[in-house]
Design a protein around this motif. Structure first.
Motif, PDB file in Angstrom:
ATOM      1  N   SER A   1       0.844  -1.190   0.000  1.00  0.00           N
ATOM      2  CA  SER A   1       0.000   0.000   0.000  1.00  0.00           C
ATOM      3  C   SER A   1       0.879   1.238   0.000  1.00  0.00           C
ATOM      4  O   SER A   1       1.960   1.254   0.597  1.00  0.00           O
ATOM      5  CB  SER A   1      -0.911   0.022   1.230  1.00  0.00           C
ATOM      6  N   ASP A   2       0.416   2.280  -0.681  1.00  0.00           N
ATOM      7  CA  ASP A   2       0.982   3.603  -0.506  1.00  0.00           C
ATOM      8  C   ASP A   2       0.261   4.231   0.686  1.00  0.00           C
ATOM      9  O   ASP A   2      -0.453   3.540   1.410  1.00  0.00           O
ATOM     10  CB  ASP A   2       0.857   4.401  -1.802  1.00  0.00           C
ATOM     11  N   ALA A   3       0.430   5.518   0.919  1.00  0.00           N
ATOM     12  CA  ALA A   3      -0.101   6.083   2.160  1.00  0.00           C
ATOM     13  C   ALA A   3      -0.835   7.387   1.937  1.00  0.00           C
ATOM     14  O   ALA A   3      -0.358   8.256   1.199  1.00  0.00           O
ATOM     15  CB  ALA A   3       1.042   6.312   3.156  1.00  0.00           C
ATOM     16  N   LEU A   4      -1.983   7.522   2.562  1.00  0.00           N
ATOM     17  CA  LEU A   4      -2.713   8.780   2.680  1.00  0.00           C
ATOM     18  C   LEU A   4      -3.356   8.744   4.059  1.00  0.00           C
ATOM     19  O   LEU A   4      -4.443   8.224   4.237  1.00  0.00           O
ATOM     20  CB  LEU A   4      -3.749   8.915   1.567  1.00  0.00           C
ATOM     21  N   LEU A   5      -2.611   9.271   5.038  1.00  0.00           N
ATOM     22  CA  LEU A   5      -2.926   9.011   6.433  1.00  0.00           C
ATOM     23  C   LEU A   5      -2.970  10.273   7.285  1.00  0.00           C
ATOM     24  O   LEU A   5      -2.055  11.100   7.212  1.00  0.00           O
ATOM     25  CB  LEU A   5      -1.869   8.078   7.032  1.00  0.00           C
ATOM     26  N   GLY A   6      -3.985  10.385   8.120  1.00  0.00           N
ATOM     27  CA  GLY A   6      -3.975  11.413   9.137  1.00  0.00           C
ATOM     28  C   GLY A   6      -2.847  11.183  10.127  1.00  0.00           C
ATOM     29  O   GLY A   6      -2.258  12.131  10.649  1.00  0.00           O
ATOM     30  N   ALA A   7      -2.527   9.924  10.393  1.00  0.00           N
ATOM     31  CA  ALA A   7      -1.444   9.618  11.332  1.00  0.00           C
ATOM     32  C   ALA A   7      -0.124  10.224  10.897  1.00  0.00           C
ATOM     33  O   ALA A   7       0.699  10.612  11.737  1.00  0.00           O
ATOM     34  CB  ALA A   7      -1.303   8.107  11.483  1.00  0.00           C
ATOM     35  N   PHE A   8       0.112  10.331   9.591  1.00  0.00           N
ATOM     36  CA  PHE A   8       1.385  10.868   9.119  1.00  0.00           C
ATOM     37  C   PHE A   8       1.544  12.347   9.473  1.00  0.00           C
ATOM     38  O   PHE A   8       2.665  12.840   9.536  1.00  0.00           O
ATOM     39  CB  PHE A   8       1.525  10.646   7.611  1.00  0.00           C
ATOM     40  N   ALA A   9       0.444  13.057   9.692  1.00  0.00           N
ATOM     41  CA  ALA A   9       0.556  14.435  10.162  1.00  0.00           C
ATOM     42  C   ALA A   9       1.115  14.484  11.576  1.00  0.00           C
ATOM     43  O   ALA A   9       1.787  15.442  11.957  1.00  0.00           O
ATOM     44  CB  ALA A   9      -0.805  15.128  10.117  1.00  0.00           C
ATOM     45  N   ALA A  10       0.866  13.435  12.362  1.00  0.00           N
ATOM     46  CA  ALA A  10       1.351  13.375  13.738  1.00  0.00           C
ATOM     47  C   ALA A  10       2.773  12.845  13.831  1.00  0.00           C
ATOM     48  O   ALA A  10       3.520  13.214  14.735  1.00  0.00           O
ATOM     49  CB  ALA A  10       0.417  12.499  14.579  1.00  0.00           C
ATOM     50  N   ILE A  11       3.164  11.988  12.889  1.00  0.00           N
ATOM     51  CA  ILE A  11       4.448  11.286  13.008  1.00  0.00           C
ATOM     52  C   ILE A  11       5.360  11.577  11.825  1.00  0.00           C
ATOM     53  O   ILE A  11       6.221  10.760  11.489  1.00  0.00           O
ATOM     54  CB  ILE A  11       4.226   9.764  13.128  1.00  0.00           C
ATOM     55  N   ALA A  12       5.226  12.750  11.203  1.00  0.00           N
ATOM     56  CA  ALA A  12       5.940  13.032   9.948  1.00  0.00           C
ATOM     57  C   ALA A  12       7.433  12.725   9.986  1.00  0.00           C
ATOM     58  O   ALA A  12       7.950  12.059   9.074  1.00  0.00           O
ATOM     59  CB  ALA A  12       5.698  14.488   9.534  1.00  0.00           C
ATOM     60  N   PRO A  13       8.198  13.157  10.994  1.00  0.00           N
ATOM     61  CA  PRO A  13       9.633  12.863  10.972  1.00  0.00           C
ATOM     62  C   PRO A  13       9.944  11.372  11.015  1.00  0.00           C
ATOM     63  O   PRO A  13      10.847  10.889  10.312  1.00  0.00           O
ATOM     64  CB  PRO A  13      10.164  13.578  12.216  1.00  0.00           C
ATOM     65  N   ALA A  14       9.195  10.623  11.834  1.00  0.00           N
ATOM     66  CA  ALA A  14       9.424   9.187  11.929  1.00  0.00           C
ATOM     67  C   ALA A  14       8.998   8.472  10.656  1.00  0.00           C
ATOM     68  O   ALA A  14       9.670   7.539  10.192  1.00  0.00           O
ATOM     69  CB  ALA A  14       8.672   8.617  13.129  1.00  0.00           C
ATOM     70  N   ALA A  15       7.875   8.898  10.072  1.00  0.00           N
ATOM     71  CA  ALA A  15       7.448   8.318   8.798  1.00  0.00           C
ATOM     72  C   ALA A  15       8.506   8.559   7.731  1.00  0.00           C
ATOM     73  O   ALA A  15       8.801   7.675   6.917  1.00  0.00           O
ATOM     74  CB  ALA A  15       6.108   8.913   8.377  1.00  0.00           C
ATOM     75  N   SER A  16       9.086   9.746   7.739  1.00  0.00           N
ATOM     76  CA  SER A  16      10.144  10.070   6.782  1.00  0.00           C
ATOM     77  C   SER A  16      11.344   9.160   6.959  1.00  0.00           C
ATOM     78  O   SER A  16      11.895   8.623   5.985  1.00  0.00           O
ATOM     79  CB  SER A  16      10.562  11.532   6.954  1.00  0.00           C
ATOM     80  N   ALA A  17      11.782   8.965   8.195  1.00  0.00           N
ATOM     81  CA  ALA A  17      12.918   8.086   8.454  1.00  0.00           C
ATOM     82  C   ALA A  17      12.619   6.659   8.006  1.00  0.00           C
ATOM     83  O   ALA A  17      13.490   5.968   7.439  1.00  0.00           O
ATOM     84  CB  ALA A  17      13.274   8.115   9.941  1.00  0.00           C
ATOM     85  N   ALA A  18      11.393   6.200   8.234  1.00  0.00           N
ATOM     86  CA  ALA A  18      11.020   4.842   7.846  1.00  0.00           C
ATOM     87  C   ALA A  18      11.000   4.681   6.330  1.00  0.00           C
ATOM     88  O   ALA A  18      11.519   3.699   5.783  1.00  0.00           O
ATOM     89  CB  ALA A  18       9.652   4.496   8.437  1.00  0.00           C
ATOM     90  N   LEU A  19      10.379   5.633   5.624  1.00  0.00           N
ATOM     91  CA  LEU A  19      10.300   5.547   4.170  1.00  0.00           C
ATOM     92  C   LEU A  19      11.681   5.697   3.528  1.00  0.00           C
ATOM     93  O   LEU A  19      11.956   5.093   2.481  1.00  0.00           O
ATOM     94  CB  LEU A  19       9.342   6.600   3.641  1.00  0.00           C
ATOM     95  N   THR A  20      12.560   6.474   4.145  1.00  0.00           N
ATOM     96  CA  THR A  20      13.932   6.593   3.656  1.00  0.00           C
ATOM     97  C   THR A  20      14.634   5.247   3.756  1.00  0.00           C
ATOM     98  O   THR A  20      15.354   4.831   2.832  1.00  0.00           O
ATOM     99  CB  THR A  20      14.695   7.659   4.466  1.00  0.00           C
ATOM    100  N   ALA A  21      14.442   4.551   4.865  1.00  0.00           N
ATOM    101  CA  ALA A  21      15.028   3.220   5.016  1.00  0.00           C
ATOM    102  C   ALA A  21      14.473   2.257   3.976  1.00  0.00           C
ATOM    103  O   ALA A  21      15.213   1.460   3.378  1.00  0.00           O
ATOM    104  CB  ALA A  21      14.759   2.698   6.426  1.00  0.00           C
ATOM    105  N   LEU A  22      13.180   2.335   3.723  1.00  0.00           N
ATOM    106  CA  LEU A  22      12.567   1.449   2.735  1.00  0.00           C
ATOM    107  C   LEU A  22      13.124   1.719   1.347  1.00  0.00           C
ATOM    108  O   LEU A  22      13.339   0.789   0.553  1.00  0.00           O
ATOM    109  CB  LEU A  22      11.048   1.645   2.755  1.00  0.00           C
ATOM    110  N   ASP A  23      13.384   2.985   1.029  1.00  0.00           N
ATOM    111  CA  ASP A  23      13.951   3.334  -0.274  1.00  0.00           C
ATOM    112  C   ASP A  23      15.316   2.697  -0.489  1.00  0.00           C
ATOM    113  O   ASP A  23      15.693   2.381  -1.628  1.00  0.00           O
ATOM    114  CB  ASP A  23      14.083   4.858  -0.416  1.00  0.00           C
ATOM    115  N   ARG A  24      16.070   2.529   0.577  1.00  0.00           N
ATOM    116  CA  ARG A  24      17.399   1.914   0.415  1.00  0.00           C
ATOM    117  C   ARG A  24      17.365   0.401   0.649  1.00  0.00           C
ATOM    118  O   ARG A  24      18.410  -0.246   0.745  1.00  0.00           O
ATOM    119  CB  ARG A  24      18.411   2.583   1.343  1.00  0.00           C
ATOM    120  N   GLY A  25      16.154  -0.155   0.741  1.00  0.00           N
ATOM    121  CA  GLY A  25      16.009  -1.598   0.874  1.00  0.00           C
ATOM    122  C   GLY A  25      16.234  -2.119   2.269  1.00  0.00           C
ATOM    123  O   GLY A  25      16.374  -3.331   2.475  1.00  0.00           O
ATOM    124  N   ASP A  26      16.230  -1.241   3.256  1.00  0.00           N
ATOM    125  CA  ASP A  26      16.489  -1.615   4.649  1.00  0.00           C
ATOM    126  C   ASP A  26      15.152  -1.844   5.363  1.00  0.00           C
ATOM    127  O   ASP A  26      14.638  -0.951   6.042  1.00  0.00           O
ATOM    128  CB  ASP A  26      17.301  -0.511   5.317  1.00  0.00           C
TER     129      ASP A  26
END
Length: 391
Positions: free
Chosen positions: A274-299
């Motif tokens: 799934s991609d994401a369209l979430l109200g939760a991401f407004a609350a956790i934006a920095p952590a979501a960013s760190a997680a998606l960055t890790a996913l981009d590098r295959g981690d």
């Protein structure tokens, strides 16, 4: 030997007790203003109320535009697109059509200047309260779609309370959506918002049986696949979502709206994600960013490490009655210094208890999502003191 003092706060529990909690050190989250390579991610953003206005139940919404747009800049800083004028922004819960139009126009211009992605809700909430014919619902949708497209934003076709009240069969839904999708100029996102978020949308797509409603929904998407960028489903069922995304036409995304199960749904099962369209991401934006960055590098392990601590916070913010989750989103933005006050349009800041809000603080503190823990402690203390709770 020196002893380092650790700042603490006493937090209330529902049984009347107080628990002492240590403040976690703030984390320096990395900026990531570019979009992500492996997932499309939108945060559904809230609006900040003008503290000098009469933002009471039933009054026209008065917005603090500087703070509202500054929060969107915060989301852009972390590579997130903004899902604008959605239920997180209090559509149908205090945000009237006049304020919605200005919000979409301002936010779309800001996104354009920042080179960021934006998609905005088009519905029928400008129609008079009360019965509407299917023709009136269709015309209402088309009016809002035209406005959103004219503002330069992608369209999210929101679920309509008017349609839920007027439709008696699946064919009624199809007639309205067929007409709308035949006239959009660019692919849209279709939003299926469950009754946990809005009880007036029960039985959407013409059936209270989710499987039957899903069949209608899937057929609609297949019939208009070239006009549908993706679907956002907010039913809070991971099993339903994993089944649905396998049934979508090639090229149509599933934007998870599941604020209870998003880490596993975004990660995927090896075949679909799934991609994401979430109200939760407004609350956790920095952590979501760190997680998606890790996913981009295959981690994948890194993704889980970053996203995992956010889930309990999200589940608490969105706990029943789920449609009041907006209060937790705005409260956390205030704790984090993104706005000066905790007022909300329609007076919705009163929709959650001080004990609930204290738990929001505690879980955000555990996830190290409070950029200034001392400021957050002070602000929570004001809320608790006003409620007669000592800290």
């Amino acid at each position: 030997m020196s002893v380092t003092s650790v700042a603490t706060i006493r937090l209330p529990r529902a049984d009347g007790s107080l628990t002492e909690v240590a403040l976690e050190a703030p984390r320096a989250w990395a900026d990531h203003p570019q979009p992500y390579e492996t997932r499309v991610a939108f945060a559904a953003a809230h609006v900040v109320a003008d503290p000098y206005a009469e933002n009471v139940p039933g009054a026209p919404a008065a917005i603090d535009w500087d703070a509202t747009l500054a929060f969107r800049a915060h989301l852009f800083r972390y590579g997130l697109g903004v899902a604008e004028a959605m239920d997180t922004a209090q559509r149908n819960m205090g945000l009237d059509w006049a304020a919605t139009q200005e919000l979409i126009s301002r936010s779309a211009a800001q996104a354009r200047a920042a080179g960021a992605r934006i998609a905005s809700g088009a519905g029928t909430d400008h129609l008079p309260v009360g019965p509407a014919s299917l023709a009136e619902v269709t015309a209402g949708y088309l009016e809002q779609v035209a406005f959103v497209e004219g503002a330069g934003s992608q369209v999210i076709v929101m679920a309509s309370r008017h349609l839920a009240a007027a439709a008696t069969t699946a064919e009624d839904y199809r007639s309205v959506y067929d007409a709308v999708l035949s006239q959009v100029s660019q692919p849209v996102v279709l939003h299926w918002l469950g009754e946990a978020f809005d009880p007036q949308l029960a039985g959407y797509w013409g059936s209270a049986d989710v499987a039957t409603a899903t069949d209608t929904f899937v057929q609609l998407v297949h019939d208009h696949a070239t006009k549908v960028d993706g679907v956002k489903v907010s039913l809070l069922s991971a099993a339903h979502e994993t089944d649905l995304r396998r049934r979508l036409p090639a090229g149509v995304r599933l934007y998870t709206g599941d604020d209870f199960n998003y880490p596993e749904l975004i990660e995927g099962d090896g075949e679909h994600h799934s991609d994401a369209l979430l109200g939760a991401f407004a609350a956790i934006a920095p952590a979501a960013s760190a997680a998606l960055t890790a996913l981009d590098r295959g981690d994948v392990a890194g993704y889980r490490t970053e996203m995992g601590p956010t889930l309990e916070l999200s589940r608490h913010i969105f706990c029943a009655p789920t449609f009041y989750y907006k209060t937790g989103i705005a409260f956390l933005a205030w704790l984090s210094g993104h706005q000066d006050g905790f007022g909300m349009v329609g007076g919705l800041q009163a929709a959650r208890s001080p004990v609930h809000l204290a738990r929001v603080f505690e879980l955000a503190n555990t996830a190290r999502l409070l950029p200034d823990p001392e400021l957050a402690r002070h602000r929570l203390g004001l809320v608790l003191a006003a409620a007669g709770i000592p800290t």
